[in-house]
Design a protein around this motif. Sequence first.
Motif, mmCIF file in Angstrom:
data_model
loop_
_atom_site.group_PDB
_atom_site.id
_atom_site.type_symbol
_atom_site.label_atom_id
_atom_site.label_comp_id
_atom_site.label_asym_id
_atom_site.label_seq_id
_atom_site.Cartn_x
_atom_site.Cartn_y
_atom_site.Cartn_z
ATOM 1 N N ALA A 36 -29.934 21.518 -0.139
ATOM 2 C CA ALA A 36 -31.009 21.338 -1.116
ATOM 3 C C ALA A 36 -30.488 20.546 -2.304
ATOM 4 O O ALA A 36 -29.288 20.499 -2.564
ATOM 5 C CB ALA A 36 -31.538 22.688 -1.570
ATOM 6 N N ASP A 37 -31.414 19.982 -3.028
ATOM 7 C CA ASP A 37 -31.089 19.266 -4.261
ATOM 8 C C ASP A 37 -30.749 20.296 -5.337
ATOM 9 O O ASP A 37 -31.585 21.118 -5.707
ATOM 10 C CB ASP A 37 -32.277 18.413 -4.701
ATOM 11 N N MET A 38 -29.533 20.257 -5.837
ATOM 12 C CA MET A 38 -29.091 21.245 -6.820
ATOM 13 C C MET A 38 -28.799 20.625 -8.186
ATOM 14 O O MET A 38 -28.156 21.255 -9.029
ATOM 15 C CB MET A 38 -27.869 21.981 -6.287
ATOM 16 N N ARG A 39 -29.300 19.441 -8.417
ATOM 17 C CA ARG A 39 -29.051 18.808 -9.721
ATOM 18 C C ARG A 39 -29.664 19.608 -10.862
ATOM 19 O O ARG A 39 -29.010 19.842 -11.889
ATOM 20 C CB ARG A 39 -29.579 17.376 -9.732
ATOM 21 N N LYS A 40 -30.912 20.025 -10.712
ATOM 22 C CA LYS A 40 -31.588 20.744 -11.796
ATOM 23 C C LYS A 40 -30.949 22.104 -12.081
ATOM 24 O O LYS A 40 -30.643 22.410 -13.245
ATOM 25 C CB LYS A 40 -33.080 20.874 -11.501
ATOM 26 N N PRO A 41 -30.731 22.970 -11.077
ATOM 27 C CA PRO A 41 -30.152 24.280 -11.397
ATOM 28 C C PRO A 41 -28.731 24.200 -11.961
ATOM 29 O O PRO A 41 -28.325 25.083 -12.720
ATOM 30 C CB PRO A 41 -30.185 25.039 -10.075
ATOM 31 N N LYS A 42 -27.999 23.140 -11.614
ATOM 32 C CA LYS A 42 -26.657 22.980 -12.197
ATOM 33 C C LYS A 42 -26.746 22.820 -13.712
ATOM 34 O O LYS A 42 -25.855 23.252 -14.431
ATOM 35 C CB LYS A 42 -25.942 21.764 -11.599
ATOM 36 N N ARG A 81 -40.423 28.915 8.776
ATOM 37 C CA ARG A 81 -40.800 29.669 7.580
ATOM 38 C C ARG A 81 -40.010 29.217 6.349
ATOM 39 O O ARG A 81 -40.570 29.116 5.253
ATOM 40 C CB ARG A 81 -40.602 31.164 7.839
ATOM 41 N N ILE A 82 -38.738 28.935 6.518
ATOM 42 C CA ILE A 82 -37.946 28.446 5.379
ATOM 43 C C ILE A 82 -38.524 27.130 4.878
ATOM 44 O O ILE A 82 -38.723 26.950 3.679
ATOM 45 C CB ILE A 82 -36.458 28.304 5.752
ATOM 46 N N PHE A 83 -38.811 26.205 5.800
ATOM 47 C CA PHE A 83 -39.393 24.931 5.375
ATOM 48 C C PHE A 83 -40.751 25.130 4.700
ATOM 49 O O PHE A 83 -41.080 24.462 3.731
ATOM 50 C CB PHE A 83 -39.511 23.957 6.546
ATOM 51 N N ALA A 84 -41.547 26.068 5.202
ATOM 52 C CA ALA A 84 -42.880 26.302 4.632
ATOM 53 C C ALA A 84 -42.811 26.930 3.241
ATOM 54 O O ALA A 84 -43.620 26.600 2.368
ATOM 55 C CB ALA A 84 -43.703 27.192 5.561
ATOM 56 N N GLU A 85 -41.871 27.830 3.016
ATOM 57 C CA GLU A 85 -41.835 28.577 1.770
ATOM 58 C C GLU A 85 -40.897 27.994 0.710
ATOM 59 O O GLU A 85 -41.028 28.346 -0.466
ATOM 60 C CB GLU A 85 -41.439 30.033 2.048
ATOM 61 N N LEU A 86 -39.968 27.148 1.131
ATOM 62 C CA LEU A 86 -38.964 26.630 0.193
ATOM 63 C C LEU A 86 -38.908 25.108 0.285
ATOM 64 O O LEU A 86 -38.085 24.542 1.003
ATOM 65 C CB LEU A 86 -37.602 27.260 0.483
ATOM 66 N N PRO A 87 -39.766 24.426 -0.460
ATOM 67 C CA PRO A 87 -39.849 22.966 -0.354
ATOM 68 C C PRO A 87 -38.588 22.234 -0.797
ATOM 69 O O PRO A 87 -38.402 21.072 -0.440
ATOM 70 C CB PRO A 87 -41.030 22.610 -1.260
ATOM 71 N N GLU A 88 -37.704 22.891 -1.519
ATOM 72 C CA GLU A 88 -36.467 22.250 -1.957
ATOM 73 C C GLU A 88 -35.471 22.050 -0.811
ATOM 74 O O GLU A 88 -34.539 21.247 -0.924
ATOM 75 C CB GLU A 88 -35.761 23.104 -3.030
ATOM 76 N N VAL A 89 -35.651 22.798 0.281
ATOM 77 C CA VAL A 89 -34.706 22.744 1.411
ATOM 78 C C VAL A 89 -34.961 21.492 2.236
ATOM 79 O O VAL A 89 -36.080 21.244 2.679
ATOM 80 C CB VAL A 89 -34.824 24.015 2.283
ATOM 81 N N SER A 90 -33.908 20.712 2.460
ATOM 82 C CA SER A 90 -34.039 19.476 3.237
ATOM 83 C C SER A 90 -33.407 19.571 4.622
ATOM 84 O O SER A 90 -33.756 18.812 5.519
ATOM 85 C CB SER A 90 -33.411 18.299 2.480
ATOM 86 N N ARG A 91 -32.474 20.498 4.812
ATOM 87 C CA ARG A 91 -31.789 20.648 6.096
ATOM 88 C C ARG A 91 -31.443 22.114 6.304
ATOM 89 O O ARG A 91 -31.104 22.815 5.356
ATOM 90 C CB ARG A 91 -30.501 19.832 6.109
#
Length: 119
Positions: A36-42, A81-91
């Motif tokens: 996932a893209d972690m730029r913002k939470p960092k 379900r992960i893809f449906a509920e967590l749009p930040e996940v790319s892989r």
Amino acid sequence: MGIIKLQNIRTFSYHGCLEEEAKIGSDYRVDLEIKADMRKPKETDELADTVDYVHLNRIVVEEMAIRSKLLEHVAHRIVKRIFAELPEVSRILLGVSKLNPPIGGDVEMVIVQLEEYRS
């Protein structure tokens, strides 16, 4: 990008093609890796800005509680379900293991592994 891993999530579930598997159940292990893209939470240090691993664990546990004949099927449900509920996940890299499978041999576990990318 960054990676979050949940390793060795243990469940007792009732998957399998045999009738006795539906009755007596078995021990399972799930290993999950997401990208996932972690730029913002960092920068923000806020849980709302990242992928919550408590949410990931809950999805795995809830889906493992729903009986499937095939490990491929339950693994696919977890990925969807992960893809449906967590749009930040790319892989997603997911392994679902049945410990001590009833296959007539001395086998520690069988593992079905899926690697999926958000389309």
